[in-house]
Design a protein around this motif. Sequence first.
Motif, PDB file in Angstrom:
ATOM      1  N   PRO A  19       0.827  -1.212   0.000  1.00 45.03           N
ATOM      2  CA  PRO A  19       0.000   0.000   0.000  1.00 45.03           C
ATOM      3  C   PRO A  19       0.859   1.258   0.000  1.00 45.03           C
ATOM      4  N   GLU A  20       0.431   2.248  -0.791  1.00 42.37           N
ATOM      5  CA  GLU A  20       1.197   3.490  -0.832  1.00 42.37           C
ATOM      6  C   GLU A  20       0.949   4.309   0.433  1.00 42.37           C
ATOM      7  N   GLU A  21       1.950   5.111   0.772  1.00 35.98           N
ATOM      8  CA  GLU A  21       1.868   5.898   2.010  1.00 35.98           C
ATOM      9  C   GLU A  21       0.758   6.932   1.903  1.00 35.98           C
ATOM     10  N   ARG A  22       0.001   7.056   2.980  1.00 37.28           N
ATOM     11  CA  ARG A  22      -1.130   7.973   2.974  1.00 37.28           C
ATOM     12  C   ARG A  22      -0.696   9.389   3.308  1.00 37.28           C
ATOM     13  N   SER A  23      -1.485  10.317   2.773  1.00 37.69           N
ATOM     14  CA  SER A  23      -1.254  11.721   3.085  1.00 37.69           C
ATOM     15  C   SER A  23      -1.839  12.044   4.449  1.00 37.69           C
ATOM     16  N   HIS A  24      -1.428  13.155   4.994  1.00 36.16           N
ATOM     17  CA  HIS A  24      -1.969  13.605   6.286  1.00 36.16           C
ATOM     18  C   HIS A  24      -3.479  13.832   6.166  1.00 36.16           C
TER      19      HIS A  24
ATOM     20  N   ALA B 197      -8.990  12.391   7.550  1.00 38.08           N
ATOM     21  CA  ALA B 197     -10.356  12.098   7.104  1.00 38.08           C
ATOM     22  C   ALA B 197     -10.800  10.726   7.594  1.00 38.08           C
ATOM     23  N   LEU B 198      -9.885   9.748   7.554  1.00 37.54           N
ATOM     24  CA  LEU B 198     -10.200   8.400   8.024  1.00 37.54           C
ATOM     25  C   LEU B 198     -10.531   8.407   9.509  1.00 37.54           C
ATOM     26  N   GLU B 199      -9.727   9.131  10.289  1.00 42.60           N
ATOM     27  CA  GLU B 199      -9.947   9.209  11.735  1.00 42.60           C
ATOM     28  C   GLU B 199     -11.300   9.847  12.047  1.00 42.60           C
TER      29      GLU B 199
END
Length: 200
Positions: A2-7, A12-14
């Motif tokens: 999986p590619e690294e997620r942006s801040h 948004a996920l949290e």
Amino acid sequence: MPEERSHTHEEALEQFVLLWGEMASAWGINKTMAQIHALLYAESDPLDTDAIMAQLDISRGNANMNLRNLLQWQLIHKVHFKGSRKDYYTAEKEVWNIVATIIRERQQREVAPIRENLNECLQLFEDKESLSKEEIDFRERIESFTEFLEMFERFTEALLPYINKRNLKFLKHLVKLAEMKHSITGREPSSPSIKPEDHE
């Protein structure tokens, strides 16, 4: 990999997981169960129990219990990968199926038992040879409530098969028809009548 997620993605996920958890009471489920579902819904790839525990900071027992409940509700599915002994989980991604499942589960777990209990309550009156007027009135009120719940269940069962994206046009038409009360009653919406003398 999986590619690294942006801040932004992480934030948004949290927020999404926290929001789903706060909505748990409206679903009739506990907060952790809702958060696990939100996490699996938001993730593109299936997650194993360890990843879920780490992301939500919950115990294995808590995770396993709520995963079982989500499986029973059919809101998530178990996934197996060749060469791995771990169980992975993914959520139903189609929002229409999610809504239909929640409505069905809540009806079976909440509405149906209430109706059954009300029917038992009515049987108390049937055992008596004679009823007072007050008892008759009370029985009729319970019967009215029971009839409403029965009709609600029938309506829900009839409508649920049509709650999907393919029927979006039909559902929009149904809602529009319900909103246009005069289309059903054959009368225009009531408005205050103005007599000629009112202008004088």
